[in-house]
Enzyme design. Structure first.
Site, PDB file in Angstrom:
ATOM      1  N   TYR A   1     -28.786  -5.569  -5.950  1.00 57.10           N
ATOM      2  CA  TYR A   1     -29.292  -6.584  -5.028  1.00 57.10           C
ATOM      3  C   TYR A   1     -30.563  -6.085  -4.334  1.00 57.10           C
ATOM      4  O   TYR A   1     -31.573  -6.805  -4.260  1.00 57.10           O
ATOM      5  CB  TYR A   1     -28.214  -6.937  -4.001  1.00 57.10           C
ATOM      6  CG  TYR A   1     -28.697  -7.891  -2.928  1.00 57.10           C
ATOM      7  CD1 TYR A   1     -28.899  -9.240  -3.214  1.00 57.10           C
ATOM      8  CD2 TYR A   1     -28.967  -7.437  -1.640  1.00 57.10           C
ATOM      9  CE1 TYR A   1     -29.366 -10.110  -2.235  1.00 57.10           C
ATOM     10  CE2 TYR A   1     -29.418  -8.298  -0.658  1.00 57.10           C
ATOM     11  CZ  TYR A   1     -29.619  -9.631  -0.956  1.00 57.10           C
ATOM     12  OH  TYR A   1     -30.080 -10.484   0.010  1.00 57.10           O
TER      13      TYR A   1
ATOM     14  N   GLU B   1     -26.270 -16.212   4.490  1.00 59.76           N
ATOM     15  CA  GLU B   1     -26.580 -15.446   5.701  1.00 59.76           C
ATOM     16  C   GLU B   1     -25.743 -15.963   6.868  1.00 59.76           C
ATOM     17  O   GLU B   1     -25.299 -15.190   7.719  1.00 59.76           O
ATOM     18  CB  GLU B   1     -28.074 -15.535   6.025  1.00 59.76           C
ATOM     19  CG  GLU B   1     -28.992 -14.850   5.028  1.00 59.76           C
ATOM     20  CD  GLU B   1     -28.833 -13.342   4.959  1.00 59.76           C
ATOM     21  OE1 GLU B   1     -28.152 -12.761   5.842  1.00 59.76           O
ATOM     22  OE2 GLU B   1     -29.384 -12.738   4.025  1.00 59.76           O
TER      23      GLU B   1
ATOM     24  N   TRP C   1     -22.762  -7.604   4.748  1.00 57.93           N
ATOM     25  CA  TRP C   1     -23.402  -8.328   3.659  1.00 57.93           C
ATOM     26  C   TRP C   1     -22.745  -7.995   2.330  1.00 57.93           C
ATOM     27  O   TRP C   1     -22.665  -8.830   1.432  1.00 57.93           O
ATOM     28  CB  TRP C   1     -24.895  -8.029   3.611  1.00 57.93           C
ATOM     29  CG  TRP C   1     -25.557  -8.731   2.467  1.00 57.93           C
ATOM     30  CD1 TRP C   1     -26.086  -8.171   1.347  1.00 57.93           C
ATOM     31  CD2 TRP C   1     -25.709 -10.152   2.305  1.00 57.93           C
ATOM     32  NE1 TRP C   1     -26.567  -9.148   0.499  1.00 57.93           N
ATOM     33  CE2 TRP C   1     -26.351 -10.368   1.064  1.00 57.93           C
ATOM     34  CE3 TRP C   1     -25.368 -11.253   3.089  1.00 57.93           C
ATOM     35  CZ2 TRP C   1     -26.656 -11.644   0.587  1.00 57.93           C
ATOM     36  CZ3 TRP C   1     -25.668 -12.528   2.616  1.00 57.93           C
ATOM     37  CH2 TRP C   1     -26.305 -12.718   1.389  1.00 57.93           C
TER      38      TRP C   1
END
Length: 215
Positions: A33, A55, A63
């Site tokens: 990522y 988000e 995350w």
């Protein structure tokens, strides 16, 4: 990226020999990522909507948790096609609340549906989500001269993210606070917050220079 941890220079020499921002650690999926997505400029509306929704789901969580559930989120939310999500009703909310593959937070689920409807309004007004979000791109005078750990800690929200957050809230969007929006700005490539010395930083700069801003 909101996940900060104390570090002298916030860089990490990984087992593959590459020097990266510290936050992906040695997790292969997190490294991918970081290397392939984070900071790459995005102009596709569906991808932008996905990023801002994820988000929002990340609030209060790591995350990495969201990243590892991303395919489940895509399946649950019609691949973040906001024209389809805008039609969701109470039955869809209950379906999503029963889906163990995603974050089952009613407020955040309802927010995605609300924001899909607001996204349609925004596209009608501005032509695309991309045109809207990129119109807020901060100028060089608003960006730090050097991106290091101290800069990232100081910039968990910025004047630009506050402006975007206020405007979205005025338009009826939810779960779009200034810290969430700054993480979105980082993810969509509106800013390059790869730390100086990270092997990805220059590549992202090249991509940003070549990127044609939507209008």
């Amino acid at each position: 990226m909101n996940e900060m941890a104390p570090s002298k220079d916030a860089l990490m020499t990984c087992s593959d020999g590459r020097i990266r921002c510290f936050w992906p650690g040695e997790f292969p999926d997190y490294q991918r990522y970081h290397d392939e997505e984070w900071g790459v400029p995005v102009a596709d509306d569906r991808r932008l909507f996905e990023k801002i929704c994820l988000e929002g789901f990340q609030c209060g969580l790591s995350w990495l948790t969201i990243l590892r559930k991303r395919e489940n989120f895509r399946k649950a939310f019609d691949n973040f096609d906001f024209s389809r999500i805008a039609l969701y009703d109470e039955r869809d909310i209950e379906r999503l609340m029963q889906d163990k593959g995603i974050v089952r937070h009613r407020g955040k689920i309802v927010s995605v549906i609300n924001n899909a409807r607001r996204a349609l309004e925004l596209v009608k007004e501005k032509g695309s989500l991309a045109a809207y979000f990129w119109s807020f791109e901060p100028g060089s005078d608003e960006r730090p001269a050097t991106v290091d750990y101290a800069t990232l800690v100081a910039n968990s929200k910025t004047a630009t993210s506050v402006r975007i957050s206020k405007d979205l809230k005025r338009r009826g969007w939810s779960f779009v606070g200034p810290t969430t929006i700054y993480a979105f700005m980082q993810a969509m490539g509106q800013v390059n917050d790869h730390i100086e010395g990270c092997y990805c930083r220059q590549h992202i700069e090249i991509l940003r220079q070549a990127f044609i801003r939507p209008s």
